[in-house]
Design an enzyme around this catalytic site. Structure first.
Site, short mmCIF file in Angstrom:
data_model
loop_
_atom_site.label_atom_id
_atom_site.label_comp_id
_atom_site.label_asym_id
_atom_site.label_seq_id
_atom_site.Cartn_x
_atom_site.Cartn_y
_atom_site.Cartn_z
N TYR A 1 0.84 -1.19 0.00
CA TYR A 1 0.00 0.00 0.00
C TYR A 1 0.88 1.24 0.00
CZ TYR A 1 -3.95 -3.08 1.20
OH TYR A 1 -4.90 -4.06 1.20
N LEU B 1 -17.93 -1.98 -0.73
CA LEU B 1 -18.79 -1.03 -1.45
C LEU B 1 -18.43 -0.97 -2.93
CD1 LEU B 1 -19.01 1.94 1.11
CD2 LEU B 1 -20.72 0.17 0.64
N GLY C 1 -15.64 -0.21 -4.43
CA GLY C 1 -14.94 1.02 -4.76
C GLY C 1 -15.80 2.26 -4.64
N GLY C 2 -16.92 2.18 -3.95
CA GLY C 2 -17.80 3.34 -3.77
C GLY C 2 -19.04 3.30 -4.64
N LYS D 1 -23.26 7.29 -4.94
CA LYS D 1 -22.81 8.60 -5.42
C LYS D 1 -22.59 8.64 -6.93
CE LYS D 1 -17.93 7.73 -4.25
NZ LYS D 1 -16.83 8.15 -3.37
#
Length: 348
Positions: free
Chosen positions: A53, A211, A213-214, A219
């Site tokens: 990371y 999720l 990646g959102g 959204k």
């Protein structure tokens, strides 16, 4: 916060874990410190990271945060990191699950994190070149040396999980207690075999990208190009790995039949509960069989606070059924399609 066993180890962990892949990248150090503080305040225990990371910056930030905590905070936190995965500095022998590379990776992670022992050390990916026994003996040696408490696996398939456990059992090596895999309402294919292999062997599932990646945050909109400070629009994360991530987590799902209908159902349940779409999606993952941790990857403390609304949500049987049915992957071919399923059924 709900607490559950970490696999079959008996070690207790928070059902929501903190993912740190953005630390040192799109999440700067000051904001990362706020995220870590908020996670502890909410009752969180497991911090998940990896040497890959942001090329180690995430581990270093966590290490500096830990150094500034009081002893009772440091002692209660569970640290999970991974080695063997790809980094931008990877060369021939600085990648993969060889004893050579994992020894280097583990020692580097211990130094960055500023600890003598890591709670959970996971092989980041399957290595097709290194003999599995070499990898499993390294993990066993690390546990016996007191540098690692428990071993785990990440991004393995069902047969790879089973082979790893069988080898550990037959050689009396440290048995893995977890496996980490992508799992969400939009990514359920691991249920075909991987989840069952994990459950059969007492391995707890740590679900990353719960999720997608959102995308499950609500959204994004159909036929709209992602923009602003969002995972799929962030030019700072561009590169081969990021483009592959976008293809897997956004483009593939955004164009799949049923995705937007699923989001509509999520929105209806969220509205009825006066909460967010993301919180409902996370609560679904947390309630699934075999899950020992839902890894929350956030950019800032506000997102973490929003996601942690899921702590107070227990979905009803009807809500679980609606979401499970709407998100069910429907394989057409053998062996996971209807014909293969029929062959494996006794019809009772």
């Amino acid at each position: 916060m709900k607490y559950v066993p970490l696999g079959a180890s008996g070690l207790g962990t928070s059902i929501y874990a903190l993912g740190t892949a953005t630390f040192g990248g799109s999440t700067d150090e000051a904001e990362a410190m706020k995220v870590l503080d908020a996670f502890v305040e909410a009752g969180g225990l497991l911090i998940d990271t990896a040497d890959a990371y942001t090329d180690g910056r995430a581990e270093a930030i966590i290490g500096r945060w830990l150094h500034n905590q009081r002893a009772h905070v440091r002692e209660r936190m569970l640290l999970s990191t991974k080695g063997g995965g790809y980094t931008t500095t990877a060369t021939l022998n600085r990648w993969g699950n060889t004893r050579h590379n994992l020894t280097r990776a583990l020692e580097t992670s211990l130094r960055r994190l500023g600890v003598d022992c890591i709670t959970l050390y996971q092989a980041h990916t399957w290595d097709p070149l290194t003999p599995l026994e070499e990898t499993m003996r390294f993990l066993d040696d690390a546990v016996r040396a007191g540098k690692v408490r428990y071993a785990g696996l990440s991004n393995y398939t069902g047969w790879q999980l089973q082979k790893s456990v069988d080898l550990a059992d037959t050689r009396a090596l440290a048995r893995p207690i977890t496996y980490q895999a992508q799992y969400s309402l939009l990514c359920r294919e691991i249920e075909w075999e991987i989840v069952e292999a994990g459950r059969a062997n007492g391995l707890g599932l740590l679900a990353w990208s719960p999720l997608s990646g959102g995308l499950l945050s609500g959204k994004y909109a159909p036929d709209a190009t992602p923009s602003g400070p969002a995972r799929f629009a962030d030019r700072a994360e561009r590169g081969k790995m990021h483009d592959a991530y976008v293809d897997a987590l956004y483009r593939g799902h955004a164009t799949r039949e049923g995705t937007w209908q699923l989001l509509k159902i999520l929105g209806e349940i969220a509205a009825a509960r006066n909460t967010t779409t993301a919180a409902v999606a996370l609560a679904w993952v947390a309630a699934r069989p075999g899950v020992s941790g839902v890894v929350l990857g956030v950019r800032n403390s506000r997102q973490l606070t929003d996601n942690l609304q899921a702590r107070s949500i227990t979905l009803s049987d009807d809500e679980m059924e609606r979401l499970t049915e709407a998100s069910a992957p429907r394989p057409a071919g053998y062996p996971y399609g209807s014909f293969g399923a029929m062959q494996r059924s006794r019809g009772i």
